[in-house]
Design a protein around this motif. Structure first.
Motif, PDB file in Angstrom:
ATOM      1  N   PRO A  28       0.832  -1.203   0.000  1.00  0.00           N
ATOM      2  CA  PRO A  28       0.000   0.000   0.000  1.00  0.00           C
ATOM      3  C   PRO A  28       0.867   1.253   0.000  1.00  0.00           C
ATOM      4  N   GLN A  29       0.303   2.309  -0.521  1.00  0.00           N
ATOM      5  CA  GLN A  29       1.018   3.571  -0.603  1.00  0.00           C
ATOM      6  C   GLN A  29       0.743   4.388   0.638  1.00  0.00           C
ATOM      7  N   HIS A  30       1.411   4.096   1.744  1.00  0.00           N
ATOM      8  CA  HIS A  30       1.288   4.885   2.959  1.00  0.00           C
ATOM      9  C   HIS A  30       2.613   4.837   3.691  1.00  0.00           C
ATOM     10  N   ALA A  31       2.806   5.757   4.597  1.00  0.00           N
ATOM     11  CA  ALA A  31       4.048   5.810   5.363  1.00  0.00           C
ATOM     12  C   ALA A  31       4.124   4.610   6.293  1.00  0.00           C
ATOM     13  N   PRO A  32       5.334   4.078   6.552  1.00  0.00           N
ATOM     14  CA  PRO A  32       5.457   2.913   7.419  1.00  0.00           C
ATOM     15  C   PRO A  32       4.861   3.107   8.803  1.00  0.00           C
ATOM     16  N   SER A  33       4.810   4.349   9.293  1.00  0.00           N
ATOM     17  CA  SER A  33       4.273   4.575  10.628  1.00  0.00           C
ATOM     18  C   SER A  33       2.745   4.588  10.649  1.00  0.00           C
ATOM     19  N   ASP A  34       2.115   4.691   9.480  1.00  0.00           N
ATOM     20  CA  ASP A  34       0.651   4.666   9.437  1.00  0.00           C
ATOM     21  C   ASP A  34       0.157   3.287   9.847  1.00  0.00           C
ATOM     22  N   GLU A  35      -0.854   3.238  10.697  1.00  0.00           N
ATOM     23  CA  GLU A  35      -1.461   1.971  11.061  1.00  0.00           C
ATOM     24  C   GLU A  35      -2.711   1.791  10.225  1.00  0.00           C
ATOM     25  N   VAL A  36      -2.688   0.776   9.389  1.00  0.00           N
ATOM     26  CA  VAL A  36      -3.820   0.508   8.516  1.00  0.00           C
ATOM     27  C   VAL A  36      -4.328  -0.887   8.834  1.00  0.00           C
ATOM     28  N   ALA A  37      -5.523  -0.968   9.369  1.00  0.00           N
ATOM     29  CA  ALA A  37      -6.115  -2.269   9.673  1.00  0.00           C
ATOM     30  C   ALA A  37      -6.669  -2.864   8.385  1.00  0.00           C
ATOM     31  N   GLY A  38      -6.424  -4.139   8.213  1.00  0.00           N
ATOM     32  CA  GLY A  38      -6.953  -4.822   7.049  1.00  0.00           C
ATOM     33  C   GLY A  38      -8.411  -5.167   7.269  1.00  0.00           C
ATOM     34  N   PRO A  39      -9.030  -5.687   6.243  1.00  0.00           N
ATOM     35  CA  PRO A  39     -10.438  -6.082   6.378  1.00  0.00           C
ATOM     36  C   PRO A  39     -10.567  -7.281   7.308  1.00  0.00           C
ATOM     37  N   PRO A  40     -11.753  -7.483   7.856  1.00  0.00           N
ATOM     38  CA  PRO A  40     -11.950  -8.656   8.710  1.00  0.00           C
ATOM     39  C   PRO A  40     -11.799  -9.934   7.894  1.00  0.00           C
ATOM     40  N   VAL A  41     -11.428 -10.997   8.565  1.00  0.00           N
ATOM     41  CA  VAL A  41     -11.304 -12.291   7.898  1.00  0.00           C
ATOM     42  C   VAL A  41     -12.640 -12.661   7.258  1.00  0.00           C
ATOM     43  N   TYR A  42     -13.707 -12.509   8.033  1.00  0.00           N
ATOM     44  CA  TYR A  42     -15.035 -12.887   7.551  1.00  0.00           C
ATOM     45  C   TYR A  42     -16.066 -11.936   8.127  1.00  0.00           C
ATOM     46  N   ASP A  43     -16.986 -11.499   7.287  1.00  0.00           N
ATOM     47  CA  ASP A  43     -18.076 -10.626   7.709  1.00  0.00           C
ATOM     48  C   ASP A  43     -19.390 -11.325   7.366  1.00  0.00           C
ATOM     49  N   ALA A  44     -19.974 -11.986   8.359  1.00  0.00           N
ATOM     50  CA  ALA A  44     -21.205 -12.751   8.153  1.00  0.00           C
ATOM     51  C   ALA A  44     -22.377 -11.873   7.740  1.00  0.00           C
ATOM     52  N   SER A  45     -22.280 -10.568   8.000  1.00  0.00           N
ATOM     53  CA  SER A  45     -23.388  -9.682   7.640  1.00  0.00           C
ATOM     54  C   SER A  45     -23.555  -9.552   6.132  1.00  0.00           C
ATOM     55  N   VAL A  46     -22.510  -9.883   5.368  1.00  0.00           N
ATOM     56  CA  VAL A  46     -22.631  -9.815   3.905  1.00  0.00           C
ATOM     57  C   VAL A  46     -23.710 -10.787   3.438  1.00  0.00           C
ATOM     58  N   LEU A  47     -23.610 -12.044   3.855  1.00  0.00           N
ATOM     59  CA  LEU A  47     -24.641 -13.025   3.489  1.00  0.00           C
ATOM     60  C   LEU A  47     -25.919 -12.805   4.287  1.00  0.00           C
ATOM     61  N   GLY A  48     -25.780 -12.341   5.516  1.00  0.00           N
ATOM     62  CA  GLY A  48     -26.945 -12.093   6.353  1.00  0.00           C
ATOM     63  C   GLY A  48     -27.832 -10.973   5.848  1.00  0.00           C
ATOM     64  N   SER A  49     -27.299 -10.141   4.970  1.00  0.00           N
ATOM     65  CA  SER A  49     -28.087  -9.024   4.443  1.00  0.00           C
ATOM     66  C   SER A  49     -28.840  -9.374   3.160  1.00  0.00           C
ATOM     67  N   LEU A  50     -28.714 -10.603   2.699  1.00  0.00           N
ATOM     68  CA  LEU A  50     -29.478 -11.013   1.518  1.00  0.00           C
ATOM     69  C   LEU A  50     -30.970 -10.930   1.834  1.00  0.00           C
ATOM     70  N   PRO A  51     -31.764 -10.445   0.893  1.00  0.00           N
ATOM     71  CA  PRO A  51     -33.198 -10.222   1.172  1.00  0.00           C
ATOM     72  C   PRO A  51     -33.926 -11.440   1.745  1.00  0.00           C
ATOM     73  N   MET A  52     -33.658 -12.621   1.209  1.00  0.00           N
ATOM     74  CA  MET A  52     -34.381 -13.806   1.675  1.00  0.00           C
ATOM     75  C   MET A  52     -33.952 -14.239   3.072  1.00  0.00           C
ATOM     76  N   VAL A  53     -32.780 -13.789   3.506  1.00  0.00           N
ATOM     77  CA  VAL A  53     -32.342 -14.074   4.867  1.00  0.00           C
ATOM     78  C   VAL A  53     -32.940 -13.041   5.811  1.00  0.00           C
TER      79      VAL A  53
END
Length: 163
Positions: A28-53
């Motif tokens: 990534p294009q940021h300074a080494p001192s910048d703390e950048v959290a990556g995305p979560p391993v898994y976000d169950a809300s993605v599938l949980g937000s499907l209309p039929m669910v």
């Protein structure tokens, strides 16, 4: 973010967001001192937000989709292994592209982000790196670990509801 904190408190560090592994050649294009959290391993809300669910008409649909993804992703990872072994960048790109989008669609966000960085590196002319395969394997293991933890939590909730 709330879901991630809840999972982390219930399941331990495997469910907590961790920075996705860095892919050489596409840091990534940021300074080494910048703390950048990556995305979560898994976000169950993605599938949980499907209309039929959400509307309750097919509550099992999210798990069916997750299982279908798991089956297909396992095949894609096998294809990626073969592409690495054969040094077939075209086959690797095709498999990575498919894994990237399907991972995002089911909430496997860390895996999707890692695959996107590898795909971008290859499309930008980077040579295939064996470390990428290892990074993919580690991301997949973290995802499976979160799924196992979530399954245990779901079972505990179901058992609690029966008592």
């Amino acid at each position: 973010a709330v879901l991630v904190r809840m999972l982390a408190s219930q399941l331990g560090p495997a469910a907590a967001p961790s920075p996705a592994p860095m892919v050489q050649g596409c840091e990534p294009q940021h300074a080494p001192s910048d703390e950048v959290a990556g995305p979560p391993v898994y976000d169950a809300s993605v599938l949980g937000s499907l209309p039929m669910v959400v509307d309750g008409s097919q509550p099992e649909f999210a798990e069916e989709m997750r299982q279908l993804f798991e089956t297909n992703a396992t095949r894609l990872i096998d294809d990626i292994d073969i592409a690495f072994a054969e040094a077939d960048a075209g086959k690797l790109l095709q498999s990575l592209h498919t894994l990237k989008s399907s991972s995002a669609q089911v909430g496997a966000l860390e895996l999707s982000a890692l695959v996107a960085r590898i795909e971008l590196a290859l499309r930008s002319g980077a040579a295939m790196e064996h470390a990428w395969r290892l990074q993919l394997g580690h991301a997949w293991q973290r995802l499976e670990s979160v799924w196992r933890g979530q399954s245990r939590m779901d079972q505990a909730v179901a058992e609690g509801a029966r008592t």
